[in-house]
Design a protein around this motif. Structure first.
Motif, mmCIF file in Angstrom:
data_model
loop_
_atom_site.group_PDB
_atom_site.id
_atom_site.type_symbol
_atom_site.label_atom_id
_atom_site.label_comp_id
_atom_site.label_asym_id
_atom_site.label_seq_id
_atom_site.Cartn_x
_atom_site.Cartn_y
_atom_site.Cartn_z
ATOM 1 N N UNK A 1 -9.573 -5.931 38.876
ATOM 2 C CA UNK A 1 -8.402 -5.231 38.314
ATOM 3 C C UNK A 1 -7.667 -6.003 37.232
ATOM 4 N N UNK A 2 -8.017 -7.288 36.995
ATOM 5 C CA UNK A 2 -7.422 -8.066 35.902
ATOM 6 C C UNK A 2 -8.398 -8.268 34.738
ATOM 7 N N UNK A 3 -9.589 -7.715 34.849
ATOM 8 C CA UNK A 3 -10.605 -7.926 33.823
ATOM 9 C C UNK A 3 -10.362 -6.963 32.665
ATOM 10 N N UNK A 4 -9.529 -7.374 31.733
ATOM 11 C CA UNK A 4 -9.096 -6.498 30.640
ATOM 12 C C UNK A 4 -10.276 -6.021 29.805
ATOM 13 N N UNK A 5 -11.182 -6.927 29.453
ATOM 14 C CA UNK A 5 -12.311 -6.557 28.589
ATOM 15 C C UNK A 5 -13.167 -5.476 29.243
ATOM 16 N N UNK A 6 -13.464 -5.646 30.540
ATOM 17 C CA UNK A 6 -14.297 -4.662 31.235
ATOM 18 C C UNK A 6 -13.544 -3.349 31.428
ATOM 19 N N UNK B 1 -12.710 2.506 30.082
ATOM 20 C CA UNK B 1 -11.947 3.567 29.431
ATOM 21 C C UNK B 1 -12.724 4.154 28.255
ATOM 22 N N UNK B 2 -13.456 3.323 27.522
ATOM 23 C CA UNK B 2 -14.299 3.832 26.438
ATOM 24 C C UNK B 2 -15.306 4.844 26.969
ATOM 25 N N UNK B 3 -15.923 4.495 28.106
ATOM 26 C CA UNK B 3 -16.913 5.404 28.703
ATOM 27 C C UNK B 3 -16.263 6.706 29.151
ATOM 28 N N UNK B 4 -15.055 6.596 29.724
ATOM 29 C CA UNK B 4 -14.392 7.820 30.175
ATOM 30 C C UNK B 4 -14.012 8.704 28.989
ATOM 31 N N UNK B 5 -13.489 8.105 27.909
ATOM 32 C CA UNK B 5 -13.106 8.907 26.751
ATOM 33 C C UNK B 5 -14.342 9.559 26.121
ATOM 34 N N UNK B 6 -15.493 8.887 26.200
ATOM 35 C CA UNK B 6 -16.736 9.494 25.736
ATOM 36 C C UNK B 6 -17.054 10.730 26.590
ATOM 37 N N UNK B 7 -16.910 10.601 27.919
ATOM 38 C CA UNK B 7 -17.137 11.740 28.808
ATOM 39 C C UNK B 7 -16.142 12.859 28.513
ATOM 40 N N UNK B 8 -14.895 12.470 28.278
ATOM 41 C CA UNK B 8 -13.838 13.459 28.086
ATOM 42 C C UNK B 8 -14.072 14.305 26.834
ATOM 43 N N UNK B 9 -14.755 13.729 25.836
ATOM 44 C CA UNK B 9 -15.026 14.455 24.595
ATOM 45 C C UNK B 9 -16.288 15.293 24.681
ATOM 46 N N UNK B 10 -17.007 15.189 25.773
ATOM 47 C CA UNK B 10 -18.292 15.877 25.880
ATOM 48 C C UNK B 10 -18.111 17.321 26.344
ATOM 49 N N UNK B 11 -18.938 18.197 25.801
ATOM 50 C CA UNK B 11 -18.918 19.595 26.233
ATOM 51 C C UNK B 11 -19.400 19.713 27.684
ATOM 52 N N UNK B 12 -20.264 18.793 28.097
ATOM 53 C CA UNK B 12 -20.771 18.831 29.472
ATOM 54 C C UNK B 12 -19.621 18.736 30.465
ATOM 55 N N UNK B 13 -18.718 17.780 30.234
ATOM 56 C CA UNK B 13 -17.627 17.559 31.173
ATOM 57 C C UNK B 13 -16.646 18.716 31.206
ATOM 58 N N UNK C 1 -1.235 -11.867 26.191
ATOM 59 C CA UNK C 1 -0.284 -10.777 25.991
ATOM 60 C C UNK C 1 -0.924 -9.660 25.163
ATOM 61 N N UNK C 2 -1.698 -10.019 24.134
ATOM 62 C CA UNK C 2 -2.314 -9.010 23.275
ATOM 63 C C UNK C 2 -3.295 -8.149 24.062
ATOM 64 N N UNK C 3 -4.108 -8.811 24.924
ATOM 65 C CA UNK C 3 -5.073 -8.053 25.720
ATOM 66 C C UNK C 3 -4.354 -7.110 26.676
ATOM 67 N N UNK C 4 -3.347 -7.642 27.320
ATOM 68 C CA UNK C 4 -2.628 -6.819 28.297
ATOM 69 C C UNK C 4 -1.954 -5.631 27.623
#
Length: 469
Positions: free
Chosen positions: A385-390, A395-407, A450-453
């Motif tokens: 839960x603290x792994x900002x990069x991961x 979130x990138x993967x979810x936004x990709x799903x969210x833009x898909x017609x399949x979803x 701070x920037x990552x967070x």
């Protein structure tokens, strides 16, 4: 001089009868005496007196038990007539019918809460009514219902029904899943037992009837989870296994006390086995182990699994949780949801390998099932839960799903909403309200900048406030 009790007198006359029968049998060899039918009847009588009565579910049915707060130190009785003693309510006791109360002094009554495993020391199988706790009541009610199939609790077991109702009312409502109930698996089983339409079965019965362990979910043509027709049966069997095999089923108890959570992320030690399992006879435990083996077989990972197969296995894991992820996503009273991570599981390793291979490939084209698997991996609890990069990648993967017609197909859209609601709960930053904490560290003690967070917090704020349409 030894005084013959009724029991001893019966044994004495039975012995005399057997001796006479044996002598008569000897004469019968010469004079063609007693019939074979009589010989068989005597044989059965001898067997019954030589072997102590035993039930593979209830244990020994003849017992010697210490009765507290009475003039008698020990009581010799059988479970069949123990209720008439006015001191013991047993699984076999048909109390409450035609009476306002089964006993004159209910608080001093002993309730059978487990099978009698030791005929010489039955005390562990009984608890005084005044001291009975939730786990003991649940198994006591379970045994009583097994002994009285089809009987209405409101009529035949009024006191047990009232006590069970009090526990359900105090500990958890039927609409809300609380995250701080240590005995939640027992509570779920109690909720079932209180329903007169539910027919409890022994583990032996369930093992005999279950040829293939049912699955909670299946995937539709687009790889989205939908409940199977056997989902309720799977959930019921999982509840049985939670109470019989806690060492193997602990990871599905995601109902835990948050108060000690935010120290170290040592999931198994903090979350596991905070409930009381059933006490079972060796026969019932063997049947429970057989059910567990069927369950494990049903969750085996095939050789070279496809992303779609891993999605199905992962969602079946999530659906088996005591508080299902679909419930947690929409329950605002549950502020923190991080599933007990399966750090050493084969499924975890297989999902991690599939994601790593996907990210290392030369072809940059994005694959929907693998993006979906990245999101599922996080919900399974396998992203710190603290792994900002991961978390950014998730979130990138979810936004990709969210833009898909399949979803956005009608049959998939409700699940997309569930993912949208639950993703903020997998991170430790979900409730920080924009305030940066310089003491946030990953496992390797690398501080989060701070920037990552702030970058992640902005995306999470967008996610929480944005309504998918």
């Amino acid at each position: 001089m030894k005084i013959l009790t009724k029991h001893n007198m019966w044994l004495f006359f039975a012995t005399v009868f057997i001796g006479v029968a044996a002598v008569s049998s000897a004469h019968a060899q010469k004079g063609k005496g007693l019939s074979k039918a009589l010989d068989a009847a005597v044989g059965r009588q001898v067997a019954q007196t030589a072997i102590k009565p035993y039930s593979p579910v209830f244990g020994y049915t003849h017992l010697r038990i210490q009765v507290p707060q009475t003039q008698r130190t020990f009581m010799e009785t059988t479970l069949k007539d123990a209720n008439a003693s006015n001191f013991i309510i047993t699984a076999f006791g048909n109390y409450g019918i035609g009476r306002t109360s089964p006993l004159h002094d209910l608080d001093r009554t002993l309730i059978q809460v487990a099978p009698v495993l030791d005929v010489t020391n039955a005390s562990p199988a009984f608890v005084e009514w005044a001291n009975i706790g939730t786990p003991q009541l649940v198994q006591g009610l379970y045994l009583w219902r097994l002994a009285h199939p089809g009987q209405n609790l409101d009529l035949a077991a009024k006191e047990l029904k009232e006590l069970g109702s009090d526990i359900l009312r105090l500990d958890v409502s039927h609409d809300d899943v609380m995250m701080d109930i240590n005995e939640y698996p027992n509570i779920l089983f109690l909720d079932r037992l209180m329903d007169n339409h539910f027919t409890p079965k022994t583990y032996v019965q369930l093992a005999r009837e279950t040829k293939v362990y049912p699955k909670h979910i299946r995937l539709n043509a687009d790889g989205f989870p939908v409940a199977t027709v056997h989902a309720q049966q799977a959930r019921m069997l999982d509840n049985y296994l939670m109470l019989s095999n806690p060492d193997e089923m602990w990871r599905y108890d995601n109902t835990f006390d948050e108060s000690g959570y935010w120290g170290e992320f040592n999931y198994p030690n903090q979350i596991s086995r905070q409930y009381t399992p059933f006490v079972l006879t060796k026969e019932e435990k063997a049947a429970a182990d057989q059910l567990l083996a069927l369950r494990q077989k049903n969750q085996q990972i095939p050789a070279n699994p496809t992303p779609r197969q891993l999605l199905a296995l992962g969602y079946n894991e999530l659906a088996a949780d005591m508080a299902p992820y679909t419930k947690v996503a929409f329950d605002d009273s549950i502020e923190v949801f991080i599933r007990a991570a399966l750090k050493k599981s084969e499924l975890n390793d297989a999902i991690s390998k599939a994601i790593q291979d996907y990210r290392n490939r030369e072809n940059p084209q994005r694959i929907f099932d693998l993006e979906h698997l990245i999101v599922l991996n996080a919900i399974l609890g396998n992203v710190h839960p603290h792994d900002v990069k991961e978390l950014h990648k998730v979130l990138d993967s979810f936004f990709f799903m969210e833009m898909s017609e399949i979803a956005h197909k009608p049959e998939n859209f409700s699940h997309l909403i569930t993912l949208h609601k639950i993703l903020p709960k997998i991170t430790a930053f979900a409730d920080y309200d924009g305030e940066y904490d310089p003491d946030i560290y990953l496992d390797d003690e690398v501080p989060v900048s701070r920037e990552e967070y702030e970058g992640l917090n902005r995306r999470l704020t967008v996610l929480k406030n944005f309504e998918i349409k």
